[in-house]
Design a protein around this motif. Structure first.
Motif, PDB file in Angstrom:
ATOM      1  N   ASN A 197       0.822  -1.220   0.000  1.00 47.29           N
ATOM      2  CA  ASN A 197       0.000   0.000   0.000  1.00 47.29           C
ATOM      3  C   ASN A 197       0.853   1.266   0.000  1.00 47.29           C
ATOM      4  O   ASN A 197       0.537   2.233  -0.697  1.00 47.29           O
ATOM      5  CB  ASN A 197      -0.940   0.006   1.212  1.00 47.29           C
ATOM      6  CG  ASN A 197      -2.050  -1.016   1.077  1.00 47.29           C
ATOM      7  OD1 ASN A 197      -2.417  -1.390  -0.028  1.00 47.29           O
ATOM      8  ND2 ASN A 197      -2.575  -1.482   2.204  1.00 47.29           N
ATOM      9  N   SER A 198       1.940   1.262   0.786  1.00 47.20           N
ATOM     10  CA  SER A 198       2.797   2.452   0.859  1.00 47.20           C
ATOM     11  C   SER A 198       3.492   2.709  -0.478  1.00 47.20           C
ATOM     12  O   SER A 198       3.571   3.852  -0.934  1.00 47.20           O
ATOM     13  CB  SER A 198       3.834   2.289   1.971  1.00 47.20           C
ATOM     14  OG  SER A 198       4.668   1.168   1.716  1.00 47.20           O
ATOM     15  N   HIS A 199       3.977   1.639  -1.106  1.00 45.20           N
ATOM     16  CA  HIS A 199       4.645   1.786  -2.406  1.00 45.20           C
ATOM     17  C   HIS A 199       3.646   2.229  -3.473  1.00 45.20           C
ATOM     18  O   HIS A 199       3.974   3.060  -4.337  1.00 45.20           O
ATOM     19  CB  HIS A 199       5.296   0.461  -2.810  1.00 45.20           C
ATOM     20  CG  HIS A 199       6.151   0.548  -4.035  1.00 45.20           C
ATOM     21  ND1 HIS A 199       7.229   1.402  -4.146  1.00 45.20           N
ATOM     22  CD2 HIS A 199       6.081  -0.124  -5.224  1.00 45.20           C
ATOM     23  CE1 HIS A 199       7.788   1.256  -5.339  1.00 45.20           C
ATOM     24  NE2 HIS A 199       7.112   0.342  -6.010  1.00 45.20           N
TER      25      HIS A 199
ATOM     26  N   SER B 253       1.142   9.141  -6.091  1.00 45.54           N
ATOM     27  CA  SER B 253       1.544  10.522  -5.751  1.00 45.54           C
ATOM     28  C   SER B 253       2.551  11.055  -6.761  1.00 45.54           C
ATOM     29  O   SER B 253       2.472  12.213  -7.175  1.00 45.54           O
ATOM     30  CB  SER B 253       2.145  10.567  -4.342  1.00 45.54           C
ATOM     31  OG  SER B 253       1.210  10.154  -3.387  1.00 45.54           O
ATOM     32  N   LEU B 254       3.504  10.200  -7.156  1.00 42.92           N
ATOM     33  CA  LEU B 254       4.509  10.603  -8.152  1.00 42.92           C
ATOM     34  C   LEU B 254       3.847  10.932  -9.482  1.00 42.92           C
ATOM     35  O   LEU B 254       4.206  11.929 -10.133  1.00 42.92           O
ATOM     36  CB  LEU B 254       5.541   9.492  -8.322  1.00 42.92           C
ATOM     37  CG  LEU B 254       6.675   9.761  -9.317  1.00 42.92           C
ATOM     38  CD1 LEU B 254       7.533  10.927  -8.840  1.00 42.92           C
ATOM     39  CD2 LEU B 254       7.532   8.515  -9.507  1.00 42.92           C
TER      40      LEU B 254
ATOM     41  N   MET C   8       0.920   4.034  -3.000  1.00 38.49           N
ATOM     42  CA  MET C   8       0.606   5.451  -2.795  1.00 38.49           C
ATOM     43  C   MET C   8       1.735   6.354  -3.296  1.00 38.49           C
ATOM     44  O   MET C   8       1.489   7.451  -3.789  1.00 38.49           O
ATOM     45  CB  MET C   8       0.337   5.727  -1.310  1.00 38.49           C
ATOM     46  CG  MET C   8      -0.980   5.147  -0.798  1.00 38.49           C
ATOM     47  SD  MET C   8      -2.421   5.728  -1.761  1.00 38.49           S
ATOM     48  CE  MET C   8      -2.847   4.266  -2.699  1.00 38.49           C
ATOM     49  N   LYS C   9       2.973   5.877  -3.157  1.00 42.78           N
ATOM     50  CA  LYS C   9       4.116   6.641  -3.675  1.00 42.78           C
ATOM     51  C   LYS C   9       4.051   6.754  -5.196  1.00 42.78           C
ATOM     52  O   LYS C   9       4.326   7.817  -5.763  1.00 42.78           O
ATOM     53  CB  LYS C   9       5.429   5.979  -3.256  1.00 42.78           C
ATOM     54  CG  LYS C   9       5.771   6.145  -1.782  1.00 42.78           C
ATOM     55  CD  LYS C   9       7.038   5.385  -1.439  1.00 42.78           C
ATOM     56  CE  LYS C   9       7.342   5.480   0.055  1.00 42.78           C
ATOM     57  NZ  LYS C   9       8.545   4.678   0.416  1.00 42.78           N
ATOM     58  N   ILE C  10       3.679   5.645  -5.858  1.00 39.29           N
ATOM     59  CA  ILE C  10       3.576   5.657  -7.325  1.00 39.29           C
ATOM     60  C   ILE C  10       2.477   6.623  -7.773  1.00 39.29           C
ATOM     61  O   ILE C  10       2.687   7.447  -8.673  1.00 39.29           O
ATOM     62  CB  ILE C  10       3.278   4.236  -7.853  1.00 39.29           C
ATOM     63  CG1 ILE C  10       4.482   3.325  -7.625  1.00 39.29           C
ATOM     64  CG2 ILE C  10       2.927   4.280  -9.339  1.00 39.29           C
ATOM     65  CD1 ILE C  10       4.220   1.860  -7.951  1.00 39.29           C
TER      66      ILE C  10
ATOM     67  N   SER D 164       4.126  15.059  -9.951  1.00 46.28           N
ATOM     68  CA  SER D 164       5.084  15.438 -10.999  1.00 46.28           C
ATOM     69  C   SER D 164       4.360  16.077 -12.175  1.00 46.28           C
ATOM     70  O   SER D 164       4.834  17.065 -12.757  1.00 46.28           O
ATOM     71  CB  SER D 164       5.871  14.208 -11.468  1.00 46.28           C
ATOM     72  OG  SER D 164       4.994  13.202 -11.964  1.00 46.28           O
TER      73      SER D 164
END
Length: 314
Positions: free
Chosen positions: A140-142, A148-149, A144-146, A153
Motif C-alpha cells: 500500500n505504501s509503495h 503521488s509521483l 501510494m508513492k507511485i 510530478s
C-alpha cells in the motif's frame, strides 16, 4: 498613452478557428459530440464507481486503474462542453481565463495518460515477472508513492509551464486552433518565447524517454516471461492484457506527438492538425473503460452484479 501600451492592450476575449461546417452538418456533429461525451461520462463514472464500491477489487492493479477514469473525466470535461457550444452556436470566442483553464487541464490530462499507463505497465511487469514478490513490492505504501509521483510530478510540470506562459505579454487575440493549448497560446505572445520552447521540449523529451523506455522495458520482460511460461492459458491472458494496454498507449502517443510536432511544421494541413488533436482527446477516454472494464473479468463480473442489484432495488 505610449505605442507600447497600445500594443499589449488586447481583448480579454479570444477568437478561435472554427470547424467551418454547414449548419446541418454542425448539428450532426453536435449530436455525435454530445452522445460521445455522455458515453464517456457514464462508462468512466460506472467503472470508477464499480472499483470503489467493491472491496474485492481493491488490489494494486485496480487501484492504479482508478486513476484512468478520473483522468479521462478531467480531459473530456475540459474539451467536450467547449466543442458542443462551438458546434451549436458557432461562437468561436472564449475568455482568456477560461482558455488558460482549458489548456491547463488538457495538458494535465495528456501527461497523466502516459504516466498512468506507465505505472500500470510496471504493475503488470511485477505481477507477471515477479509474482512471488508482488504483494511485497506493490504494498500500500509503495502504491501510494507511485500514484503521488504520477499526479504531483504532472501538476508541478504543468504549473511551471503555464507560469512561464503567463509571464509573457500578449498582443494577439486569434487562436489558430479549435480549442486552447499551450502552443496555440504561445502564438498570441509578442515576446521572446525561447525559454518556453526549451522548457516544453525538455519536459516532452524527458517524459517520452522515461515513459516509453519503461514501457518498452516492462513489455519486453513480460514477453520473455510469457514465452518461457509453459501454460498456454496464462500466456494468452498475459499477452491479451498487455497487448490491449500497449495499443492504447501507442495510439495516444502517435496522436499526441503528431499534434505537438504539427505546430512546428509549417506546411501541414490545419484540418489534419485539428483532427489529430481532437482524436487524442476523444478516442482514449471512449476506449479505456471498455478495454479496462468490460475486458477485465473481475471488473466485468462485479459491474454486472452491481448493475443487477440496482435494477432489482428499483
Amino acid at each position: 498613452m505610449s505605442p507600447t501600451s497600445n500594443l499589449y492592450n488586447v481583448s480579454s476575449q479570444l477568437s478561435l478557428e472554427g470547424y467551418d461546417l454547414p449548419s446541418d452538418r454542425a448539428i450532426i456533429a453536435f449530436v455525435f459530440a454530445a452522445l460521445n461525451y455522455m458515453i464517456i461520462l457514464f462508462c468512466n463514472s460506472f467503472l470508477l464507481f464499480t472499483i470503489i464500491r467493491n472491496k474485492a477489487l481493491h488490489h494494486p492493479m485496480h487501484i492504479l486503474l482508478v486513476n484512468l477514469p478520473i483522468n479521462d473525466l478531467i480531459g473530456a470535461t475540459a474539451l467536450f462542453p467547449h466543442i458542443m457550444k462551438e458546434l451549436l452556436f458557432d461562437t468561436r470566442t472564449i475568455s482568456f481565463s477560461t482558455c488558460i483553464s482549458q489548456a491547463f487541464f488538457i495538458h494535465v490530462y495528456a501527461v497523466a495518460v502516459v504516466f498512468i499507463l506507465t505505472a500500470m505497465a510496471y504493475d503488470r511487469y511485477i505481477a507477471i515477472c515477479q509474482p512471488l514478490r508482488y504483494n511485497i513490492i506493490m504494498s500500500n505504501s509503495h502504491l501510494m508513492k507511485i500514484i503521488s509521483l504520477v499526479w504531483l510530478s504532472n501538476w508541478v510540470l504543468m504549473i511551471v509551464l503555464f507560469i512561464l506562459l503567463l509571464r509573457l505579454p500578449r498582443c494577439r487575440s486569434y487562436l489558430s486552433n479549435t480549442y486552447c493549448d499551450n502552443p496555440s497560446l504561445l502564438q498570441l505572445v509578442c515576446a521572446d518565447t525561447t525559454i518556453n520552447n526549451i522548457y516544453g521540449l525538455i519536459i516532452t523529451a524527458i517524459c517520452q524517454v522515461v515513459t516509453v523506455g519503461l514501457i518498452l522495458f516492462t513489455y519486453l520482460q513480460i514477453l520473455i516471461a510469457c514465452f518461457r511460461n509453459k501454460s498456454t492459458d496464462t500466456r494468452s491472458k498475459a499477452l491479451q492484457t498487455c497487448g490491449t494496454h500497449f495499443i492504447i498507449f501507442l495510439l495516444f502517443e502517435c496522436l499526441g506527438l503528431f499534434t505537438i510536432f504539427s505546430y512546428r511544421i509549417k506546411d501541414i494541413s490545419p484540418h489534419l492538425r485539428k483532427f489529430s488533436g481532437v482524436a487524442a482527446m476523444i478516442i482514449p477516454p471512449t476506449l479505456n473503460p471498455i478495454i479496462y472494464g468490460l475486458k477485465t473479468k473481475e471488473i466485468r463480473v462485479n459491474a454486472l452484479k452491481l448493475f443487477q442489484r440496482k435494477v432489482y432495488a428499483s
